[in-house]
Design a protein around this motif. Structure first.
Motif: not given
Length: 249
Positions: A145-156, A158-174
């Motif tokens: 029952k783990k969070l899976c993105h379904g389309d996880f790749n470098p384009s999805n 985003i690394i902010t200026e402070s170095g935080e990682a933001c994950v986008i595009d969750w249409s395939h999540a399960t």
């Protein structure tokens, strides 16, 4: 304030307006898929993972729908790799760390990965014997029952200026088995013709996750069959070979 185009994808365009981002879909895009993406993303928000906060679904005068969410300033890992190819392996290792952090979460109300794969196998266009073998393989896989993105790749990512990682595009999540999500990322690199990166990613993911390489490989036929449903026509022959369970038995 005028909308500024920041990204274009098939059937959708992303715009920025100040602190907001508009993901605008083509007029013929299925409404149910748009609202499913919103539901997925809001459920992932509740896990505490850094994702753009959704505000509303907006209808434009021409009938197109848009998901309105926070604009996250930064660069995608794909862009960073493009600009600094000598750091590609470093960025892929970062991608793995982000994915592992995501897999440490769960979102019980998301769609079940196993049910999605069952549906996709039936719609894959593969012959009945292959579909049966794929379904038997899926039924024998451990249930997680783990969070899976379904389309996880470098384009999805985003690394902010402070170095935080933001994950986008969750249409395939399960929620489901993380190794299936890993197999999907591996397959995306392979379909892009980047075999070297695919192998580097897979071997290092398995090492960091302490997961057997063979275990992830066992998911590849299932994931490939799933990709055949909405994959590009030119990819179908390659995907059909990956979906051939015999080569992994």
């Amino acid at each position: 304030m005028a909308l500024t185009e920041i990204a274009t994808r098939p059937n959708k365009t992303v715009y920025r307006e100040g602190d907001l981002c508009y993901k605008v879909f083509a007029a013929d895009y299925k409404k149910s898929d748009i609202f499913n993406e919103v539901l997925n993303q809001t459920r992932v928000e509740e896990t505490g993972l850094f994702v753009p906060k959704v505000h509303e679904v907006k209808r434009f005068d021409d009938g197109r729908l848009a998901i309105v969410m926070d604009y996250v300033a930064g660069k995608s890992l794909a862009k960073m790799i493009e600009e600094n190819p000598e750091k590609k392996e470093e960025y892929i290792l970062k991608l793995i760390d982000i994915q592992l952090s995501m897999h440490g979460l769960t979102a019980p109300e998301l769609n079940k990965q196993r049910a999605k794969f069952t549906r996709k196998i039936e719609l894959s266009g593969l012959d009945a014997t292959t579909r049966y073998e794929l379904q038997m393989r899926l039924d024998g896989m451990p249930k997680h029952k783990k969070l899976c993105h379904g389309d996880f790749n470098p384009s999805n990512v985003i690394i902010t200026e402070s170095g935080e990682a933001c994950v986008i595009d969750w249409s395939h999540a399960t929620i489901g088995n993380a190794s299936a999500d890993t197999a999907r990322t591996y397959l995306l690199f392979m379909l892009a013709g980047d075999d070297k990166t695919a192998e580097f990613y897979l071997h290092n993911f398995c090492k960091k996750a302490d997961t057997a390489l063979q275990y992830v490989q066992n998911w590849l036929p299932i994931v490939a069959a799933s990709q055949m449903v909405k994959g590009k026509p030119q990819e179908r022959e390659m995907l059909a070979k990956w979906a051939d369970v015999c080569q992994y038995d």
